[in-house]
Design a protein around this motif. Structure first.
Motif, mmCIF file in Angstrom:
data_model
loop_
_atom_site.group_PDB
_atom_site.id
_atom_site.type_symbol
_atom_site.label_atom_id
_atom_site.label_comp_id
_atom_site.label_asym_id
_atom_site.label_seq_id
_atom_site.Cartn_x
_atom_site.Cartn_y
_atom_site.Cartn_z
ATOM 1 N N GLY A 107 -4.836 -2.826 -7.603
ATOM 2 C CA GLY A 107 -4.965 -4.245 -7.303
ATOM 3 C C GLY A 107 -4.562 -5.185 -8.421
ATOM 4 N N VAL A 108 -4.036 -4.658 -9.519
ATOM 5 C CA VAL A 108 -3.633 -5.491 -10.657
ATOM 6 C C VAL A 108 -2.113 -5.373 -10.832
ATOM 7 N N MET A 109 -1.458 -6.505 -10.937
ATOM 8 C CA MET A 109 -0.021 -6.534 -11.069
ATOM 9 C C MET A 109 0.431 -6.114 -12.463
ATOM 10 N N HIS A 110 1.536 -5.390 -12.515
ATOM 11 C CA HIS A 110 2.199 -5.044 -13.773
ATOM 12 C C HIS A 110 3.698 -4.998 -13.506
ATOM 13 N N TYR A 111 4.479 -4.793 -14.545
ATOM 14 C CA TYR A 111 5.932 -4.789 -14.411
ATOM 15 C C TYR A 111 6.508 -3.421 -14.740
ATOM 16 N N ALA B 132 1.063 0.105 -16.212
ATOM 17 C CA ALA B 132 -0.090 -0.797 -16.098
ATOM 18 C C ALA B 132 -0.780 -0.922 -17.458
ATOM 19 N N ALA B 133 -0.901 0.187 -18.189
ATOM 20 C CA ALA B 133 -1.482 0.142 -19.542
ATOM 21 C C ALA B 133 -0.581 -0.658 -20.473
ATOM 22 N N ARG B 134 0.721 -0.466 -20.342
ATOM 23 C CA ARG B 134 1.662 -1.228 -21.175
ATOM 24 C C ARG B 134 1.541 -2.719 -20.893
ATOM 25 N N GLU B 135 1.355 -3.076 -19.633
ATOM 26 C CA GLU B 135 1.211 -4.491 -19.287
ATOM 27 C C GLU B 135 -0.052 -5.075 -19.916
ATOM 28 N N ARG B 136 -1.143 -4.321 -19.911
ATOM 29 C CA ARG B 136 -2.372 -4.819 -20.551
ATOM 30 C C ARG B 136 -2.129 -5.075 -22.043
ATOM 31 N N TYR B 137 -1.447 -4.144 -22.702
ATOM 32 C CA TYR B 137 -1.119 -4.321 -24.119
ATOM 33 C C TYR B 137 -0.184 -5.526 -24.294
ATOM 34 N N SER C 34 15.038 -11.809 -10.572
ATOM 35 C CA SER C 34 13.818 -11.299 -9.941
ATOM 36 C C SER C 34 13.131 -10.325 -10.883
ATOM 37 N N ARG C 35 11.807 -10.213 -10.733
ATOM 38 C CA ARG C 35 11.020 -9.311 -11.580
ATOM 39 C C ARG C 35 10.638 -8.059 -10.800
ATOM 40 N N ALA C 36 10.636 -6.926 -11.491
ATOM 41 C CA ALA C 36 10.185 -5.664 -10.903
ATOM 42 C C ALA C 36 8.673 -5.600 -11.065
ATOM 43 N N ALA C 37 7.965 -6.220 -10.140
ATOM 44 C CA ALA C 37 6.505 -6.283 -10.185
ATOM 45 C C ALA C 37 5.930 -5.196 -9.284
ATOM 46 N N ARG C 38 4.878 -4.587 -9.757
ATOM 47 C CA ARG C 38 4.190 -3.533 -9.021
ATOM 48 C C ARG C 38 2.686 -3.809 -9.082
ATOM 49 N N SER C 39 1.948 -3.104 -8.246
ATOM 50 C CA SER C 39 0.496 -3.233 -8.261
ATOM 51 C C SER C 39 -0.122 -1.867 -8.505
ATOM 52 N N HIS C 40 -1.142 -1.856 -9.340
ATOM 53 C CA HIS C 40 -1.896 -0.629 -9.586
ATOM 54 C C HIS C 40 -3.370 -0.997 -9.572
ATOM 55 N N THR D 193 9.554 3.289 -5.905
ATOM 56 C CA THR D 193 8.800 2.530 -4.896
ATOM 57 C C THR D 193 8.784 3.319 -3.582
ATOM 58 N N ASP D 194 8.911 4.631 -3.696
ATOM 59 C CA ASP D 194 8.978 5.488 -2.524
ATOM 60 C C ASP D 194 7.601 5.992 -2.101
ATOM 61 N N LEU D 195 7.595 6.846 -1.109
ATOM 62 C CA LEU D 195 6.352 7.404 -0.576
ATOM 63 C C LEU D 195 5.559 8.147 -1.643
ATOM 64 N N LYS D 196 6.239 8.894 -2.508
ATOM 65 C CA LYS D 196 5.560 9.645 -3.572
ATOM 66 C C LYS D 196 4.768 8.703 -4.481
ATOM 67 N N GLN D 197 5.377 7.569 -4.848
ATOM 68 C CA GLN D 197 4.685 6.593 -5.688
ATOM 69 C C GLN D 197 3.490 5.990 -4.947
ATOM 70 N N TRP D 198 3.647 5.727 -3.677
ATOM 71 C CA TRP D 198 2.570 5.169 -2.870
ATOM 72 C C TRP D 198 1.387 6.142 -2.829
ATOM 73 N N VAL D 199 1.679 7.436 -2.664
ATOM 74 C CA VAL D 199 0.622 8.447 -2.636
ATOM 75 C C VAL D 199 -0.106 8.485 -3.979
ATOM 76 N N LYS D 200 0.653 8.424 -5.078
ATOM 77 C CA LYS D 200 0.027 8.415 -6.402
ATOM 78 C C LYS D 200 -0.942 7.241 -6.531
ATOM 79 N N GLU D 201 -0.543 6.089 -6.009
ATOM 80 C CA GLU D 201 -1.405 4.901 -6.067
ATOM 81 C C GLU D 201 -2.659 5.115 -5.228
ATOM 82 N N VAL D 202 -2.495 5.641 -4.041
ATOM 83 C CA VAL D 202 -3.619 5.854 -3.124
ATOM 84 C C VAL D 202 -4.631 6.834 -3.714
ATOM 85 N N ILE D 203 -4.147 7.904 -4.345
ATOM 86 C CA ILE D 203 -5.085 8.894 -4.885
ATOM 87 C C ILE D 203 -5.610 8.499 -6.268
#
Length: 176
Positions: A139-143, A98-103, A131-137, A81-91
């Motif tokens: 704009g769609v939530m995944h775990y 996220a694919a695993r969550e869809r499946y 608590s759940r480790a929820a993330r957004s990719h 959940t660091d800056l590197k991950q944030w940059v990956k999301e932005v780009i």
């Protein structure tokens, strides 16, 4: 038994069926095919894989009515959940969880009501405090897997393994 090859889920479906048809089906009361996190990533056609899984499990259930089949979600990996991950999301880099969550959503929708679902992804993403480790990719939530259960980004430590085993035995206990 180990079946198939990581990263190639169709080989696991095929080998699982072959194992049961080669005599394994006469030796078990409960059977589960659990994919590895490597089997579902951002390049996976999630809908096609789900259809293959559902079709294969339906066919095996028909062939082996004496076996109780337990269904499983796909395991997750931890996510920073660091800056590197944030940059990956932005780009816009793809996100495998996220694919695993869809499946996993497809698996839950199809099999949760059977009472025979081993939801390893829910277990991995729910911390000891609930608590759940929820993330957004995009704009769609995944775990993601919580760090408390991880020995490395993709594997459970002793605590996570014990919790997963307990969850699995609870499912088997309900259906077996």
């Amino acid at each position: 038994a180990m079946v198939g090859r990581n990263g190639y889920p169709e080989t696991k479906l095929d080998d699982f069926a072959k194992l049961l048809r080669a005599g394994g089906g006469k030796q078990v009361d409960v059977a589960v095919l659990k994919f590895c996190y490597l089997d579902v990533d951002s390049n996976t056609d999630v809908s096609a894989l789900f259809q293959q899984y559902r079709s294969s499990m339906a066919q095996l259930s028909e062939e082996f009515p004496e076996i109780t089949f337990v269904y499983s979600t796909v395991p997750l990996r931890t996510e920073a959940t660091d800056l590197k991950q944030w940059v990956k999301e932005v780009i816009g880099r793809p996100n495998d969880n996220a694919a695993r969550e869809r499946y996993n959503q497809l698996i839950r929708a199809e099999f949760a009501s059977t009472g025979r679902l081993f939801d390893i992804a829910a277990m991995q993403s729910t911390g000891p405090d609930g608590s759940r480790a929820a993330r957004s990719h995009r704009g769609v939530m995944h775990y993601a897997m919580v760090d408390a259960y991880a020995s490395d980004p993709g594997h459970l430590n002793a605590s996570g393994s014990a919790r997963a085993a307990s969850e699995f035995l609870a499912v088997v206990g309900r259906v077996g």
